[in-house]
Design a protein around this motif. Sequence first.
Motif, mmCIF file in Angstrom:
data_model
loop_
_atom_site.group_PDB
_atom_site.id
_atom_site.type_symbol
_atom_site.label_atom_id
_atom_site.label_comp_id
_atom_site.label_asym_id
_atom_site.label_seq_id
_atom_site.Cartn_x
_atom_site.Cartn_y
_atom_site.Cartn_z
ATOM 1 N N PRO A 1 0.734 -1.145 -0.054
ATOM 2 C CA PRO A 1 0.015 -0.119 0.106
ATOM 3 C C PRO A 1 0.945 1.274 0.078
ATOM 4 C CG PRO A 1 0.133 -1.112 2.010
ATOM 5 C CD PRO A 1 0.773 -1.895 1.192
ATOM 6 N N VAL A 2 0.283 2.468 -0.584
ATOM 7 C CA VAL A 2 0.955 3.736 -0.674
ATOM 8 C C VAL A 2 0.254 4.397 0.128
ATOM 9 C CG1 VAL A 2 1.592 5.342 -2.112
ATOM 10 C CG2 VAL A 2 1.979 3.086 -2.896
ATOM 11 N N ARG A 3 0.834 5.157 0.874
ATOM 12 C CA ARG A 3 0.158 6.570 1.803
ATOM 13 C C ARG A 3 0.050 7.720 0.919
ATOM 14 N NH1 ARG A 3 -0.179 5.553 7.329
ATOM 15 N NH2 ARG A 3 1.349 3.757 8.243
ATOM 16 N N SER A 4 -0.933 8.596 1.321
ATOM 17 C CA SER A 4 -1.373 9.546 0.743
ATOM 18 C C SER A 4 -0.418 10.560 1.058
ATOM 19 C CB SER A 4 -2.849 9.987 1.003
ATOM 20 O OG SER A 4 -2.991 10.493 2.389
ATOM 21 N N VAL A 5 -0.335 11.649 0.286
ATOM 22 C CA VAL A 5 0.612 12.964 0.870
ATOM 23 C C VAL A 5 0.384 13.301 2.387
ATOM 24 C CG1 VAL A 5 1.021 15.393 0.390
ATOM 25 C CG2 VAL A 5 0.535 13.685 -1.591
ATOM 26 N N SER A 6 -0.896 13.273 2.562
ATOM 27 C CA SER A 6 -1.132 13.546 4.162
ATOM 28 C C SER A 6 -0.583 12.358 5.206
ATOM 29 C CB SER A 6 -2.482 13.777 4.417
ATOM 30 O OG SER A 6 -3.329 12.714 4.090
ATOM 31 N N GLY A 7 -0.074 11.032 4.565
ATOM 32 C CA GLY A 7 0.152 10.024 5.195
ATOM 33 C C GLY A 7 -0.805 8.913 5.804
ATOM 34 N N ALA A 8 -2.099 9.231 5.106
ATOM 35 C CA ALA A 8 -3.240 8.221 5.367
ATOM 36 C C ALA A 8 -3.219 7.047 4.424
ATOM 37 C CB ALA A 8 -4.495 9.033 5.120
ATOM 38 N N TRP A 9 -3.613 5.931 4.990
ATOM 39 C CA TRP A 9 -3.831 4.784 4.192
ATOM 40 C C TRP A 9 -4.839 4.752 3.111
ATOM 41 C CZ3 TRP A 9 0.120 1.862 4.185
ATOM 42 C CH2 TRP A 9 1.203 1.507 4.989
ATOM 43 N N THR A 10 -5.809 5.504 3.411
ATOM 44 C CA THR A 10 -7.003 5.777 2.640
ATOM 45 C C THR A 10 -7.384 7.032 2.326
ATOM 46 O OG1 THR A 10 -8.410 5.668 4.150
ATOM 47 C CG2 THR A 10 -7.791 3.428 3.315
ATOM 48 N N VAL A 11 -7.979 7.497 1.173
ATOM 49 C CA VAL A 11 -8.522 8.534 1.039
ATOM 50 C C VAL A 11 -10.074 8.535 0.681
ATOM 51 C CG1 VAL A 11 -8.513 10.270 -0.806
ATOM 52 C CG2 VAL A 11 -6.238 9.550 -0.097
ATOM 53 N N THR A 12 -10.673 9.620 1.260
ATOM 54 C CA THR A 12 -12.175 9.579 1.013
ATOM 55 C C THR A 12 -12.500 10.731 0.080
ATOM 56 O OG1 THR A 12 -12.832 8.847 3.521
ATOM 57 C CG2 THR A 12 -14.350 9.839 2.367
ATOM 58 N N LEU A 13 -13.265 10.082 -0.982
ATOM 59 C CA LEU A 13 -13.749 11.153 -1.953
ATOM 60 C C LEU A 13 -15.449 11.715 -1.650
ATOM 61 C CD1 LEU A 13 -12.635 9.818 -5.401
ATOM 62 C CD2 LEU A 13 -11.595 11.548 -4.156
ATOM 63 N N SER A 14 -15.585 12.890 -1.904
ATOM 64 C CA SER A 14 -17.026 13.116 -1.337
ATOM 65 C C SER A 14 -17.791 13.630 -2.555
ATOM 66 C CB SER A 14 -17.056 14.711 -0.398
ATOM 67 O OG SER A 14 -16.215 14.334 0.715
ATOM 68 N N PHE A 15 -18.922 13.143 -2.676
ATOM 69 C CA PHE A 15 -19.669 13.438 -3.823
ATOM 70 C C PHE A 15 -21.216 13.827 -3.200
ATOM 71 C CE2 PHE A 15 -17.013 10.084 -4.918
ATOM 72 C CZ PHE A 15 -16.502 10.188 -6.047
ATOM 73 N N PRO A 16 -21.063 15.142 -2.780
ATOM 74 C CA PRO A 16 -22.439 15.893 -2.110
ATOM 75 C C PRO A 16 -23.472 15.867 -3.329
ATOM 76 C CG PRO A 16 -20.921 17.485 -2.720
ATOM 77 C CD PRO A 16 -20.180 16.242 -2.745
ATOM 78 N N GLU A 17 -23.177 16.002 -4.481
ATOM 79 C CA GLU A 17 -24.337 16.125 -5.294
ATOM 80 C C GLU A 17 -24.899 14.846 -5.795
ATOM 81 O OE1 GLU A 17 -20.749 15.028 -7.484
ATOM 82 O OE2 GLU A 17 -21.281 16.504 -5.936
ATOM 83 N N ALA A 18 -24.457 13.829 -5.602
ATOM 84 C CA ALA A 18 -24.748 12.355 -5.954
ATOM 85 C C ALA A 18 -25.997 11.777 -5.167
ATOM 86 C CB ALA A 18 -23.715 11.394 -5.733
#
Length: 325
Positions: free
Chosen positions: A90-107
């Motif tokens: 696994p590759v960490r994000s720039v912020s060091g997190a294992w996962t990233v959460t995408l938001s779709f408020p319009e979905a």
Amino acid sequence: MPSPAARRPARPVQEGELARLVLEHYGLPQAQVTLLREGDNHVFRVDGARGNTYVLRLHTAGQHSVRALHSELEWLDVLARTAQLPVPQPVRSVSGAWTVTLSFPEADSPPQLLCSLLSWLEGTPLPEGQEFTPQQAELVGQLLAQLHLQSDRFQASRGVERPRYDNAYFLTCAQLLQRNLATTVDARRLEHLIESLTRLLQKLGPLADLPGGFGLIHADPHPGNFLQQERGLALIDFDRGGWGPFLLDLAHADLALDSAGRAALIAGYTGVRSLPPGQRQLLKALRVLAAVENLSFLSQRPHELPFVLESLPVLESEMVVLSDR
């Protein structure tokens, strides 16, 4: 093979969303993104500007919580980085997190989507629809044994969350199979299947106490989850990885092998890690559980129904023999 738990429809994925994910969260400007497959996860190949290649997973089925995904990635990191096993890292994000959460408020669908990035493993997928050759089976046995040795040593962080492959899980699988076949198979026959499985599980006792050990397993080591590399095989797709008896991995791997393939699988495994006395009979029982799980999953797909119905008599006879013995 995915868990029989209820699933949500996959979210439509837009190219702009992917570009934003890669650019903003993983520091990969000008990366090229190629869709590989759609299913419980949307899986993409990501080619970075510097020649690095990755696998991007959008967890569109919503099967796992953030904690469960973090647990999977923590384990994979240990296997790849510390144990240096041929598995994705696994590759960490720039912020060091294992996962990233995408938001779709319009979905209209759930407004958040979990994503993870893994290293790309070079290799050729094993031929679709074919079983392991004896040579491959031996390599599979070796790799699973190495995996189980690491699982024995793995010190999971507090709050690790992964699926649990225990007695209750396999009974749930059988009940799902019963529901899905209710309109095509006699009700009494399906009830008898549940009764036979219940007796078999009672004879086995708690799966966590089976000889051979219990810990984090791959839980889906079929040929489609292996890559042929120059020096051997690599193991991919740990999405179903969870707590279970180590022998269950072997049962899944040899579910459709002939006697030569099974002998090679065991030889490869025992060359690295020992097996308990009486493992042959235990493997027979666990192969039945693996078959129940497999058919329960396939029974949800209308085009797989002929195969399920063709396989059912074999499963029933094996289950009766083992449960009544």
